[in-house]
Design a protein around this motif. Structure first.
Motif, PDB file in Angstrom:
ATOM      1  N   UNK A  96       0.840  -1.189   0.000  1.00 44.20           N
ATOM      2  CA  UNK A  96       0.000   0.000   0.000  1.00 44.20           C
ATOM      3  C   UNK A  96       0.879   1.245   0.000  1.00 44.20           C
ATOM      4  N   UNK A  97       0.329   2.345  -0.448  1.00 41.28           N
ATOM      5  CA  UNK A  97       1.074   3.601  -0.442  1.00 41.28           C
ATOM      6  C   UNK A  97       1.235   4.087   0.998  1.00 41.28           C
ATOM      7  N   UNK A  98       2.263   4.880   1.280  1.00 42.35           N
ATOM      8  CA  UNK A  98       2.404   5.443   2.629  1.00 42.35           C
ATOM      9  C   UNK A  98       1.138   6.185   3.045  1.00 42.35           C
ATOM     10  N   UNK A  99       0.837   6.128   4.329  1.00 38.71           N
ATOM     11  CA  UNK A  99      -0.377   6.748   4.843  1.00 38.71           C
ATOM     12  C   UNK A  99      -0.464   8.223   4.494  1.00 38.71           C
ATOM     13  N   UNK A 100       0.652   8.931   4.585  1.00 43.94           N
ATOM     14  CA  UNK A 100       0.663  10.356   4.296  1.00 43.94           C
ATOM     15  C   UNK A 100       0.318  10.631   2.839  1.00 43.94           C
ATOM     16  N   UNK A 101       0.746   9.760   1.942  1.00 43.99           N
ATOM     17  CA  UNK A 101       0.452   9.942   0.514  1.00 43.99           C
ATOM     18  C   UNK A 101      -1.032   9.720   0.245  1.00 43.99           C
ATOM     19  N   UNK A 102      -1.611   8.683   0.846  1.00 43.49           N
ATOM     20  CA  UNK A 102      -3.050   8.455   0.695  1.00 43.49           C
ATOM     21  C   UNK A 102      -3.842   9.645   1.217  1.00 43.49           C
ATOM     22  N   UNK A 103      -3.416  10.187   2.363  1.00 41.52           N
ATOM     23  CA  UNK A 103      -4.077  11.364   2.918  1.00 41.52           C
ATOM     24  C   UNK A 103      -3.946  12.556   1.981  1.00 41.52           C
ATOM     25  N   UNK A 104      -2.784  12.714   1.350  1.00 42.81           N
ATOM     26  CA  UNK A 104      -2.569  13.830   0.432  1.00 42.81           C
ATOM     27  C   UNK A 104      -3.469  13.724  -0.793  1.00 42.81           C
ATOM     28  N   UNK A 105      -3.619  12.514  -1.334  1.00 46.50           N
ATOM     29  CA  UNK A 105      -4.513  12.329  -2.480  1.00 46.50           C
ATOM     30  C   UNK A 105      -5.956  12.622  -2.071  1.00 46.50           C
ATOM     31  N   UNK A 106      -6.342  12.186  -0.879  1.00 48.06           N
ATOM     32  CA  UNK A 106      -7.671  12.510  -0.385  1.00 48.06           C
ATOM     33  C   UNK A 106      -7.874  14.010  -0.237  1.00 48.06           C
ATOM     34  N   UNK A 107      -6.845  14.712   0.226  1.00 49.91           N
ATOM     35  CA  UNK A 107      -6.929  16.168   0.376  1.00 49.91           C
ATOM     36  C   UNK A 107      -7.084  16.852  -0.978  1.00 49.91           C
ATOM     37  N   UNK A 108      -6.386  16.360  -1.986  1.00 47.52           N
ATOM     38  CA  UNK A 108      -6.518  16.926  -3.332  1.00 47.52           C
ATOM     39  C   UNK A 108      -7.924  16.698  -3.879  1.00 47.52           C
ATOM     40  N   UNK A 109      -8.487  15.518  -3.637  1.00 41.80           N
ATOM     41  CA  UNK A 109      -9.861  15.258  -4.066  1.00 41.80           C
ATOM     42  C   UNK A 109     -10.836  16.179  -3.341  1.00 41.80           C
ATOM     43  N   UNK A 110     -10.596  16.417  -2.063  1.00 47.61           N
ATOM     44  CA  UNK A 110     -11.456  17.326  -1.303  1.00 47.61           C
ATOM     45  C   UNK A 110     -11.413  18.730  -1.888  1.00 47.61           C
ATOM     46  N   UNK A 111     -10.210  19.199  -2.188  1.00 45.78           N
ATOM     47  CA  UNK A 111     -10.070  20.543  -2.736  1.00 45.78           C
ATOM     48  C   UNK A 111     -10.716  20.657  -4.109  1.00 45.78           C
ATOM     49  N   UNK A 112     -10.672  19.581  -4.891  1.00 46.39           N
ATOM     50  CA  UNK A 112     -11.193  19.625  -6.257  1.00 46.39           C
ATOM     51  C   UNK A 112     -12.701  19.402  -6.333  1.00 46.39           C
ATOM     52  N   UNK A 113     -13.266  18.591  -5.432  1.00 41.93           N
ATOM     53  CA  UNK A 113     -14.645  18.133  -5.614  1.00 41.93           C
ATOM     54  C   UNK A 113     -15.655  18.663  -4.607  1.00 41.93           C
ATOM     55  N   UNK A 114     -15.213  19.169  -3.460  1.00 43.38           N
ATOM     56  CA  UNK A 114     -16.181  19.586  -2.444  1.00 43.38           C
ATOM     57  C   UNK A 114     -16.985  20.808  -2.850  1.00 43.38           C
ATOM     58  N   UNK A 115     -16.377  21.709  -3.614  1.00 39.47           N
ATOM     59  CA  UNK A 115     -17.113  22.888  -4.061  1.00 39.47           C
ATOM     60  C   UNK A 115     -17.634  23.724  -2.915  1.00 39.47           C
ATOM     61  N   UNK A 116     -18.958  24.008  -2.909  1.00 37.25           N
ATOM     62  CA  UNK A 116     -19.542  24.866  -1.879  1.00 37.25           C
ATOM     63  C   UNK A 116     -19.463  24.245  -0.489  1.00 37.25           C
TER      64      UNK A 116
END
Length: 228
Positions: free
Chosen positions: A1-21
């Motif tokens: 599996x990818x390092x935990x910090x990397x998985x968290x970073x990808x999740x953060x990028x998805x949050x920034x891109x998709x959460x919108x309002x």
């Protein structure tokens, strides 16, 4: 599996891109937490043989969650969604993005860039992995091996097995040998990043969140918290 910090970073990028309002600190925390949930099966491997990259990396949990979420928000009799009724449109948006984070950042990190994921566990005792490349050659043009378009193989996505989920345990910092039983004296290595490319992903996620929060005056909810 990818390092935990990397998985968290990808999740953060998805949050920034998709959460919108719906973007705020709590929503980002939920999405990032969803990205980390699949990695918890490493702890389960202390009791369940072969649980790492299997127990929470199988397709059943996201399929069930996605089906229930779709039914509640789109198909519930009477049109009264419990999730929307309690948390408004913001809650629905956060739930869908969290599910995407679970699949892409959590499961995808093992399927596309790790030791493989046991997608059909426990019905099938095999981990799958996708390996490929995309390049432009001056003689051959565009060359990609991620999608097997027009091939006579087993499918469009070139999944291949990477050993058995039980027969080939995956090591983690929680369970270094991947087998049941806790060994307090084992050498545990918590991987932060495994290379420069992963460090770039983590830095990009941190910078992106910083810019988004600065743009929202510290990350407090505005229209998202009251829309219903």
């Amino acid at each position: 599996m990818a390092p935990t910090l990397v998985s968290a970073a990808v999740g953060a990028l998805l949050a920034a891109a998709l959460l919108g309002f719906a973007f705020d600190r709590r929503a980002v925390a939920v999405v990032v937490a969803a990205a980390l949930v699949p990695s918890l099966d490493a702890a389960a491997s202390l009791v369940v043989p072969g649980a790492t990259n299997a127990l929470l990396h199988a397709v059943w949990l996201p399929l069930l969650a996605g089906g229930l979420l779709y039914w509640d928000t789109e198909r519930r009799p009477g049109g009264e969604s419990r999730l929307r009724g309690r948390f408004g449109r913001r809650g629905v948006r956060v739930a869908w993005v969290a599910l995407a984070s679970f699949v892409v950042a959590g499961i995808g990190s093992a399927l596309f860039a790790g030791e493989g994921a046991a997608l059909l566990y426990p019905l099938e005792d095999a981990r799958y992995v996708v390996r490929g490349r995309l390049l432009f050659s001056t003689q051959e043009g565009v060359v990609q091996t991620f999608l097997a378009l027009g091939s006579d193989g087993s499918g469009v996505l070139p999944l291949r097995t990477a050993g058995g989920a039980v027969a080939d345990p995956v090591a983690s910092w929680v369970n270094p040998d991947g087998r049941p039983g806790l060994n307090p004296g084992a050498d545990r290595e918590f991987r932060v990043v495994d290379g420069g490319s992963q460090l770039v992903v983590v830095a990009a996620a941190a910078a992106t969140l910083a810019v988004r929060f600065r743009g929202r005056g510290g990350g407090g909810a505005t229209d998202g918290g009251v829309s219903r």
